[in-house]
Design an enzyme around this catalytic site. Structure first.
Site, PDB file in Angstrom:
ATOM      1  N   GLY A  91       0.810  -1.208   0.000  1.00  0.00           N
ATOM      2  CA  GLY A  91       0.000   0.000   0.000  1.00  0.00           C
ATOM      3  C   GLY A  91       0.845   1.261   0.000  1.00  0.00           C
ATOM      4  N   SER A 138      -5.083   7.586  11.632  1.00  0.00           N
ATOM      5  CA  SER A 138      -5.460   8.590  10.646  1.00  0.00           C
ATOM      6  C   SER A 138      -5.911   9.847  11.379  1.00  0.00           C
ATOM      7  CB  SER A 138      -6.589   8.071   9.752  1.00  0.00           C
ATOM      8  OG  SER A 138      -7.170   9.118   9.010  1.00  0.00           O
ATOM      9  N   SER A 139      -5.729  10.990  10.751  1.00  0.00           N
ATOM     10  CA  SER A 139      -6.167  12.242  11.368  1.00  0.00           C
ATOM     11  C   SER A 139      -7.681  12.343  11.463  1.00  0.00           C
ATOM     12  CB  SER A 139      -5.622  13.437  10.584  1.00  0.00           C
ATOM     13  OG  SER A 139      -6.072  13.416   9.243  1.00  0.00           O
ATOM     14  N   CYS A 140      -8.417  11.451  10.769  1.00  0.00           N
ATOM     15  CA  CYS A 140      -9.886  11.497  10.840  1.00  0.00           C
ATOM     16  C   CYS A 140     -10.409  10.991  12.183  1.00  0.00           C
ATOM     17  CB  CYS A 140     -10.508  10.709   9.700  1.00  0.00           C
ATOM     18  SG  CYS A 140     -10.346   8.931   9.856  1.00  0.00           S
ATOM     19  N   TYR A 164     -14.774   4.284   9.598  1.00  0.00           N
ATOM     20  CA  TYR A 164     -13.321   4.116   9.504  1.00  0.00           C
ATOM     21  C   TYR A 164     -12.640   4.737  10.720  1.00  0.00           C
ATOM     22  CZ  TYR A 164      -8.547   4.714   7.709  1.00  0.00           C
ATOM     23  OH  TYR A 164      -7.182   4.700   7.546  1.00  0.00           O
ATOM     24  N   LYS A 168     -10.253   2.977  13.681  1.00  0.00           N
ATOM     25  CA  LYS A 168      -8.896   3.424  14.023  1.00  0.00           C
ATOM     26  C   LYS A 168      -8.798   3.829  15.496  1.00  0.00           C
ATOM     27  CE  LYS A 168      -6.662   2.793  10.226  1.00  0.00           C
ATOM     28  NZ  LYS A 168      -5.510   1.850  10.178  1.00  0.00           N
ATOM     29  N   HIS A 179      -8.291   8.839  -2.555  1.00  0.00           N
ATOM     30  CA  HIS A 179      -8.257  10.097  -1.812  1.00  0.00           C
ATOM     31  C   HIS A 179      -8.103  11.267  -2.781  1.00  0.00           C
ATOM     32  CE1 HIS A 179      -7.222   7.406   1.673  1.00  0.00           C
ATOM     33  NE2 HIS A 179      -8.079   8.233   2.244  1.00  0.00           N
TER      34      HIS A 179
END
Length: 333
Positions: free
Chosen positions: A14, A108-110, A137, A141, A180
Site C-alpha cells: 500500500g 489517521s487524522s480522521c 473508519y 482506528k 483520496h
C-alpha cells in the site's frame, strides 16, 4: 531496531507500507518480513496466529488497512469498520502473544472530532462528534489506538500509534471511485489533459483546508519513532493517563482549490476547474499540531510541490518532467 532485526511490515504494497519498506531498505535493514494479502489475509485470525507463531517478528509496522476517500467511505461503511477492526485486532493481539518488542500502528487524522480546535493536538481525541462521512473508519482506528493503550497498560507492551495527516505518493490508489483527493485529482486532470477536455469537475466548494504529507516523509517519521531510545519511547507508550499517539504531518495546510491549481500545474492541465457545491466538503479543516514529533527531533523534508512532482512521475513515468521543477517551485502554496 538493529539492522538485522526481524521486522514485519503489514500492508507493504500500500501507499504507507511501501514507503516504510523503501525507507527501511534505504537505511540498511535487511531482514524484512513481507506478505501479500494472497499469502496472508490479516482478516483471518487463524492464519494471522500461525504467521506470528512461525515468523516471530521483533518489530511490527501495522500499515495494513482498508482505506479510501469520501465516496468510498460513504459507499462501503460496513466494510470499512469490519475489515479494519479485524485486521488490527488480529495483528495487535498476536504481536503480544508472540513477544513483539515494539509495534507502530498507523491511524489517521480522521480520528479527531469534526469541529476540532486547530491545530489538532493529540489530547483532542474523543472530545467531540466525528465527521459523519468517514465515521466507521475513524471508529475502527480509534479502537486500534485504544487496543494499543489497553495492551500497554495490562501487558506492558510497547505499542505506539501514529496519526498521519493526508498522505500521497508512489503506490497510491488512483481509482476514481475509491481514492483520496490527491490521486483522484491527479488522474482526473491527466485524463482531461490527454483527452483535451475543457474543464474538470471537483467535489465541494474548494474551501475546505487539508494538510498533505509525502508518503516517504511519513515513513521516515515512523522509522525515526521506532528507533528512539528506550527511555524516550517508553515515555510515549507508558503513560496511563494519555493514549500512546503521535501526530505526523508537516504543520501546514492548503485549500482544496489551491491543491487543485497546484496539481493542474504539475500535470500540465490548462482547462477550467469547476467546483460542484452540491457535493460534501467533509471536515472544514484538519491541521495537525506536530509539536510533539518536532520536539523529539523529526521534521519533514519534501515540500508539497516536490512531492506532487514525485507522485506524478510515479503515476505517469512516460512523461518527462525535465525543466518543469523550476516552474512549479515558484508556485509553492
Amino acid at each position: 531496531m538493529e539492522l538485522n532485526s526481524r521486522i514485519y511490515v503489514a500492508g507493504h504494497r500500500g501507499l504507507a507500507g511501501s514507503a516504510i519498506v523503501r525507507t527501511l531498505t534505504r537505511e540498511g535493514y535487511r531482514n524484512l518480513i513481507l506478505r501479500t494479502r494472497q499469502e496472508l489475509d490479516l482478516n483471518d485470525e487463524v492464519a494471522t496466529a500461525e504467521f506470528f507463531e512461525r515468523e516471530r517478528p521483533e518489530y511490527v509496522f501495522l500499515a495494513a488497512a482498508k482505506v479510501g476517500g469520501i465516496l468510498a467511505n460513504n459507499t462501503y461503511p460496513a466494510e470499512f469498520i469490519h475489515q479494519n477492526l479485524r485486521i488490527e485486532t488480529n495483528v495487535i493481539h498476536q504481536a503480544r502473544l508472540s513477544g513483539v518488542k515494539r509495534l507502530l500502528f498507523l491511524g489517521s487524522s480522521c480520528i479527531y472530532p469534526k469541529m476540532c480546535p486547530q491545530p489538532i493536538r493529540e489530547e483532542y481525541l474523543l472530545t467531540g462528534p466525528l465527521e459523519p462521512t468517514n465515521r466507521p473508519y475513524a471508529v475502527a482506528k480509534i479502537a486500534g489506538i485504544e487496543m494499543c493503550w489497553a495492551y500497554n497498560r495490562q501487558y506492558k507492551t510497547k505499542y505506539l500509534a501514529v496519526m498521519p495527516t493526508n498522505l500521497y505518493g508512489p503506490g497510491d490508489n488512483y481509482d476514481l471511485q475509491n481514492s483520496h483527493v490527491v490521486p483522484a485529482l491527479m488522474r482526473k486532470m491527466v485524463e482531461a489533459r490527454d483527452q483535451r477536455r475543457p474543464e474538470v469537475v471537483i467535489w465541494g466548494t474548494g474551501e475546505a483546508k487539508r494538510e498533505f504529507l509525502y508518503s516517504d516523509d511519513m515513513a521516515s517519521a515512523g522509522v525515526f519513532l521506532m528507533r528512539l531510545p528506550d527511555e524516550t519511547f517508553d515515555a510515549l507508550v507508558g503513560r496511563e493517563e494519555l493514549p500512546p499517539i503521535v501526530n505526523v504531518g508537516c504543520g501546514e495546510d492548503v485549500t482544496i482549490r489551491e491543491l487543485a491549481i497546484l496539481i493542474a500545474q504539475v500535470v500540465g492541465y490548462s482547462g477550467k476547474l469547476i467546483f460542484d457545491t452540491s457535493k460534501p466538503d467533509g471536515t472544514p479543516r484538519k491541521l495537525l499540531d506536530v509539536s510533539r514529533l518536532k520536539t523529539l527531533g523529526w521534521t519533514p523534508t519534501v515540500p508539497l510541490w516536490k512531492g506532487l512532482e514525485l507522485a506524478y512521475e510515479a503515476f505517469c513515468p512516460e512523461h518527462s518532467r525535465a525543466g518543469h521543477e523550476n516552474t512549479v517551485a515558484g508556485q509553492v502554496m
